[in-house]
Design an enzyme around this catalytic site. Sequence first.
Site, PDB file in Angstrom:
ATOM      1  N   PRO A   1      -4.538 -10.174 -15.674  1.00 16.37           N
ATOM      2  CA  PRO A   1      -5.744  -9.763 -14.962  1.00 16.37           C
ATOM      3  C   PRO A   1      -5.495  -8.773 -13.817  1.00 16.37           C
ATOM      4  CG  PRO A   1      -5.182 -12.047 -14.469  1.00 16.37           C
ATOM      5  CD  PRO A   1      -4.331 -11.625 -15.620  1.00 16.37           C
ATOM      6  N   ASN A   2      -6.409  -7.828 -13.740  1.00 22.38           N
ATOM      7  CA  ASN A   2      -6.474  -6.808 -12.682  1.00 22.38           C
ATOM      8  C   ASN A   2      -5.414  -5.715 -12.809  1.00 22.38           C
ATOM      9  OD1 ASN A   2      -8.679  -8.118 -11.269  1.00 22.38           O
ATOM     10  ND2 ASN A   2      -7.195  -9.679 -10.720  1.00 22.38           N
TER      11      ASN A   2
ATOM     12  N   ARG B   1      -5.799  -0.090  -7.418  1.00 20.80           N
ATOM     13  CA  ARG B   1      -5.738  -1.418  -6.808  1.00 20.80           C
ATOM     14  C   ARG B   1      -4.603  -1.495  -5.779  1.00 20.80           C
ATOM     15  NH1 ARG B   1      -3.090  -6.661  -9.776  1.00 20.80           N
ATOM     16  NH2 ARG B   1      -3.634  -8.147  -8.153  1.00 20.80           N
TER      17      ARG B   1
ATOM     18  N   TYR C   1       1.038  -1.877  -5.196  1.00 24.45           N
ATOM     19  CA  TYR C   1       1.241  -1.663  -6.636  1.00 24.45           C
ATOM     20  C   TYR C   1       1.439  -0.190  -7.014  1.00 24.45           C
ATOM     21  CZ  TYR C   1      -0.345  -6.505  -6.854  1.00 24.45           C
ATOM     22  OH  TYR C   1      -0.455  -7.866  -6.671  1.00 24.45           O
TER      23      TYR C   1
ATOM     24  N   ASN D   1       3.692  -9.541 -17.877  1.00 22.95           N
ATOM     25  CA  ASN D   1       3.247  -9.662 -16.486  1.00 22.95           C
ATOM     26  C   ASN D   1       1.903 -10.375 -16.536  1.00 22.95           C
ATOM     27  OD1 ASN D   1       2.438  -9.486 -13.850  1.00 22.95           O
ATOM     28  ND2 ASN D   1       2.876  -7.301 -13.619  1.00 22.95           N
TER      29      ASN D   1
ATOM     30  N   ALA E   1      -1.964 -12.808 -11.831  1.00 20.63           N
ATOM     31  CA  ALA E   1      -2.337 -14.031 -11.093  1.00 20.63           C
ATOM     32  C   ALA E   1      -2.178 -15.295 -11.929  1.00 20.63           C
ATOM     33  CB  ALA E   1      -3.768 -13.900 -10.580  1.00 20.63           C
TER      34      ALA E   1
ATOM     35  N   GLU F   1       9.746 -12.033 -18.075  1.00 24.63           N
ATOM     36  CA  GLU F   1       8.649 -12.034 -17.088  1.00 24.63           C
ATOM     37  C   GLU F   1       8.862 -10.900 -16.098  1.00 24.63           C
ATOM     38  OE1 GLU F   1       8.462 -15.703 -14.882  1.00 24.63           O
ATOM     39  OE2 GLU F   1       7.022 -14.894 -13.427  1.00 24.63           O
TER      40      GLU F   1
ATOM     41  N   HIS G   1       7.211  -8.653 -12.661  1.00 27.56           N
ATOM     42  CA  HIS G   1       6.216  -8.418 -11.612  1.00 27.56           C
ATOM     43  C   HIS G   1       6.548  -7.112 -10.909  1.00 27.56           C
ATOM     44  CE1 HIS G   1       4.528 -12.333 -12.194  1.00 27.56           C
ATOM     45  NE2 HIS G   1       5.756 -12.802 -12.239  1.00 27.56           N
TER      46      HIS G   1
ATOM     47  N   ARG H   1       5.832 -12.437  -0.630  1.00 25.43           N
ATOM     48  CA  ARG H   1       4.387 -12.451  -0.390  1.00 25.43           C
ATOM     49  C   ARG H   1       3.917 -13.896  -0.113  1.00 25.43           C
ATOM     50  NH1 ARG H   1       1.622  -9.071  -4.980  1.00 25.43           N
ATOM     51  NH2 ARG H   1      -0.113  -9.178  -3.489  1.00 25.43           N
TER      52      ARG H   1
HETATM   53  C1  DQA Z   1       1.830  -9.347  -9.878  1.00 26.54           C
HETATM   54  C2  DQA Z   1       2.013 -10.360  -8.755  1.00 26.54           C
HETATM   55  C3  DQA Z   1       0.941 -11.426  -8.807  1.00 26.54           C
HETATM   56  O1  DQA Z   1       1.113 -12.357  -7.737  1.00 26.54           O
HETATM   57  C4  DQA Z   1      -0.424 -10.797  -8.674  1.00 26.54           C
HETATM   58  O2  DQA Z   1      -1.436 -11.779  -8.807  1.00 26.54           O
HETATM   59  C5  DQA Z   1      -0.651  -9.665  -9.613  1.00 26.54           C
HETATM   60  C6  DQA Z   1       0.444  -8.746  -9.893  1.00 26.54           C
HETATM   61  C7  DQA Z   1       2.848  -8.184  -9.782  1.00 26.54           C
HETATM   62  O3  DQA Z   1       3.027  -7.509 -10.787  1.00 26.54           O
HETATM   63  O4  DQA Z   1       3.391  -7.938  -8.703  1.00 26.54           O
HETATM   64  O5  DQA Z   1      -1.768  -9.434 -10.074  1.00 26.54           O
HETATM   65  O6  DQA Z   1       2.078 -10.017 -11.110  1.00 26.54           O
END
Ligand code: DQA
Length: 139
Positions: free
Chosen positions: A10-11, A18, A23, A72, A75, A96, A98, A105
């Site tokens: 998501p997002n 964003r 990011y 990835n 959230a 995995e 990120h 964080r």
């Molecule tokens: C994320 C880190 C997560 O905590 C966050 O909710 C994201 C992006 C990252 O790629 O840094 O949406 O996965």
Amino acid sequence: MKHLIIINGPNLNLLGKREPAIYGSETFEDYLQKLKSKYNDLQIDYYQSNVEGELIDKLQEVGFTYDGIILNAAAYTHTSVGIGDAVKAIDTSVVEVHISNTFSREEFRHQSFISPNANGVILGFGLKSYDLAIESFID
Ligand code: DQA
């Protein structure tokens, strides 16, 4: 030719707009084009969804035939028992990823339901985290 897929949660469709301080300002689509030409001896598919069940469906769909999954879960990493279980259930190796260093964080980002079932975890290198994950699938 190895067949990999990047699955974004998501997002992450909003990358570029964003929270650019965290990011970056590049869209994932632009970055993906560069990745595909850098690794042109790999087949790299891409899937993004904001919906937890759709991410589980995709993991099940690709998880018995592809050579590698770069996940990835955004959230959902920190909340989803279902995605963690899906990663455990499938045969294909999952790395995995990120973009940000989740450990620098908020505390709720320190927990991952993916990590215990992933083959490896790469985080904190910006979009380059995806390059590094792809490298892990190259012999
Ligand atoms: C994320 C880190 C997560 O905590 C966050 O909710 C994201 C992006 C990252 O790629 O840094 O949406 O996965």
